[in-house]
Design a protein around this motif. Structure first.
Motif, mmCIF file in Angstrom:
data_model
loop_
_atom_site.group_PDB
_atom_site.id
_atom_site.type_symbol
_atom_site.label_atom_id
_atom_site.label_comp_id
_atom_site.label_asym_id
_atom_site.label_seq_id
_atom_site.Cartn_x
_atom_site.Cartn_y
_atom_site.Cartn_z
ATOM 1 N N GLY A 1 -5.743 -6.564 -10.879
ATOM 2 C CA GLY A 1 -6.299 -7.384 -10.412
ATOM 3 C C GLY A 1 -6.314 -7.469 -8.920
ATOM 4 O O GLY A 1 -7.238 -6.836 -7.786
ATOM 5 N N GLU A 2 -5.016 -8.145 -9.041
ATOM 6 C CA GLU A 2 -4.868 -9.376 -7.826
ATOM 7 C C GLU A 2 -3.475 -9.596 -7.543
ATOM 8 O O GLU A 2 -2.671 -8.954 -8.662
ATOM 9 N N PHE A 3 -2.955 -9.513 -6.522
ATOM 10 C CA PHE A 3 -1.490 -9.158 -6.618
ATOM 11 C C PHE A 3 -1.012 -10.832 -5.742
ATOM 12 O O PHE A 3 -1.539 -11.747 -5.146
ATOM 13 N N ARG B 1 4.033 -3.557 -8.299
ATOM 14 C CA ARG B 1 2.944 -3.178 -9.539
ATOM 15 C C ARG B 1 2.282 -3.102 -8.532
ATOM 16 O O ARG B 1 1.376 -3.597 -7.268
ATOM 17 N N GLY B 2 1.149 -2.244 -9.040
ATOM 18 C CA GLY B 2 -0.598 -2.071 -8.894
ATOM 19 C C GLY B 2 -0.288 -0.900 -7.010
ATOM 20 O O GLY B 2 -1.547 -0.769 -6.613
ATOM 21 N N HIS B 3 1.519 -0.627 -7.638
ATOM 22 C CA HIS B 3 1.565 0.815 -5.950
ATOM 23 C C HIS B 3 1.817 1.422 -6.539
ATOM 24 O O HIS B 3 2.419 1.739 -7.963
ATOM 25 N N GLY B 4 1.590 2.860 -6.043
ATOM 26 C CA GLY B 4 2.163 4.371 -6.876
ATOM 27 C C GLY B 4 1.990 4.867 -8.411
ATOM 28 O O GLY B 4 0.756 4.625 -8.577
ATOM 29 N N ARG B 5 2.798 4.819 -8.882
ATOM 30 C CA ARG B 5 2.467 4.690 -10.752
ATOM 31 C C ARG B 5 2.736 3.793 -11.612
ATOM 32 O O ARG B 5 2.802 3.694 -13.023
ATOM 33 N N SER B 6 2.616 2.908 -10.675
ATOM 34 C CA SER B 6 2.803 1.520 -11.532
ATOM 35 C C SER B 6 1.797 1.112 -12.145
ATOM 36 O O SER B 6 0.895 1.715 -11.510
ATOM 37 N N GLY C 1 0.720 -0.913 0.086
ATOM 38 C CA GLY C 1 -0.135 0.064 -0.048
ATOM 39 C C GLY C 1 0.699 1.438 0.083
ATOM 40 O O GLY C 1 -0.075 2.609 -0.101
ATOM 41 N N GLU C 2 2.156 0.828 -0.131
ATOM 42 C CA GLU C 2 2.961 2.408 -0.093
ATOM 43 C C GLU C 2 3.339 2.940 -1.478
ATOM 44 O O GLU C 2 3.269 1.998 -2.802
ATOM 45 N N ASP C 3 4.263 3.677 -1.682
ATOM 46 C CA ASP C 3 5.216 3.530 -2.975
ATOM 47 C C ASP C 3 6.869 4.047 -2.202
ATOM 48 O O ASP C 3 6.960 4.295 -1.626
ATOM 49 N N HIS C 4 7.656 4.102 -3.220
ATOM 50 C CA HIS C 4 8.535 4.567 -3.139
ATOM 51 C C HIS C 4 9.161 5.878 -2.003
ATOM 52 O O HIS C 4 10.362 5.737 -1.694
ATOM 53 N N MET D 1 -5.146 -6.675 0.958
ATOM 54 C CA MET D 1 -4.895 -7.114 1.836
ATOM 55 C C MET D 1 -5.170 -9.210 1.967
ATOM 56 O O MET D 1 -4.221 -9.611 3.051
ATOM 57 N N ARG D 2 -6.318 -8.635 0.407
ATOM 58 C CA ARG D 2 -5.791 -10.862 0.743
ATOM 59 C C ARG D 2 -4.601 -11.222 0.369
ATOM 60 O O ARG D 2 -3.872 -12.763 0.905
ATOM 61 N N LEU D 3 -3.345 -10.410 -0.158
ATOM 62 C CA LEU D 3 -2.572 -10.372 -0.132
ATOM 63 C C LEU D 3 -1.842 -10.811 1.065
ATOM 64 O O LEU D 3 -1.155 -12.144 0.864
#
Length: 224
Positions: free
Chosen positions: A63-65, A54-59, A29-32, A143-145
């Motif tokens: 759908g799933e991680f 992937r799926g964070h910040g500007r990446s 849930g964070e970024d660099h 959260m599922r991850l």
């Protein structure tokens, strides 16, 4: 920010500094940008690579991680940029990704895993229970991850040949027995438990992590 296409996803990243590559991987849930103060210190000696997972910040959002896909992202990131003798520093999910990647590639010669676990049960009971409740009501893919993965085996940990430092805060959400187990299973790994620190207090917008990294890397290990 720069972009690199790896493992079927576009990863955004920044680079600062010059020297041996140090890749800093943030948590769930964070970024660099959590490494802003860390990179400001390290860039005087190293080239810091600061990707958004992937799926964070500007990446690109997905759908799933899955941690193993994210570890493959890291490996392909290093391959496409031709990075060798890399130091990987991962926090929380980033530490998990670092452990998985280091077991599968020789491009990582130093690994610092902060607040990492090998299975969901490696989290302290109340934290894991809280995450499961949040997942039940929110159904967040991130959260599922955390409540379903990772699944790192002792055999994988034993395959890591990088110089390894396992770090956790005294009041971390990771069980101390989990931190001890990871450090004891990776050949030659060292361990630090930081007095008075929580899961991310020494990392997020903090200079403390940079001092740990420098002490570990700058002692004949960085090839300089």
């Amino acid at each position: 920010m720069k972009q690199l296409h790896v493992n079927h996803v576009d990863i955004s990243y920044e680079t600062v500094g010059q020297g041996r590559p140090v890749i800093l991987i943030h948590g769930n849930g964070e970024d660099h940008t959590i490494f802003d103060r860390t990179a400001a210190i390290l860039e005087k000696r190293f080239t810091c690579y600061l990707p958004d997972s992937r799926g964070h910040g500007r990446s690109r959002w997905i759908g799933e991680f899955h941690y193993r896909e994210m570890a493959e992202d890291l490996i392909q990131f290093m391959e496409k940029l031709n990075l060798r003798n890399a130091a990987v520093v991962g926090f929380s999910d980033g530490g998990i990704i670092g452990l998985m990647a280091a077991a599968r590639t020789d491009r990582i010669s130093s690994l610092i895993a902060c607040g990492a676990n090998t299975r969901p049960e490696g989290l302290r009971g109340l934290y894991l229970l809280g995450m499961r409740i949040l997942h039940f009501f929110g159904r967040s893919p991130l959260m599922r991850l955390m409540v379903r993965e990772p699944d790192i085996s002792d055999e994988e940990l034993a395959q890591i040949r990088a110089d390894t430092l396992i770090v956790a805060g005294q009041h971390d959400l990771i069980r101390k027995s989990e931190t001890d187990h990871i450090a004891g299973t990776i050949p030659g790994a060292e361990k630090i438990i930081l007095s008075g620190e929580t899961h991310g207090s020494y990392i997020v917008h903090s200079e403390k992590l940079a001092k740990i990294i420098l002490k570990f890397l700058v002692r004949g290990r960085d090839g300089s």
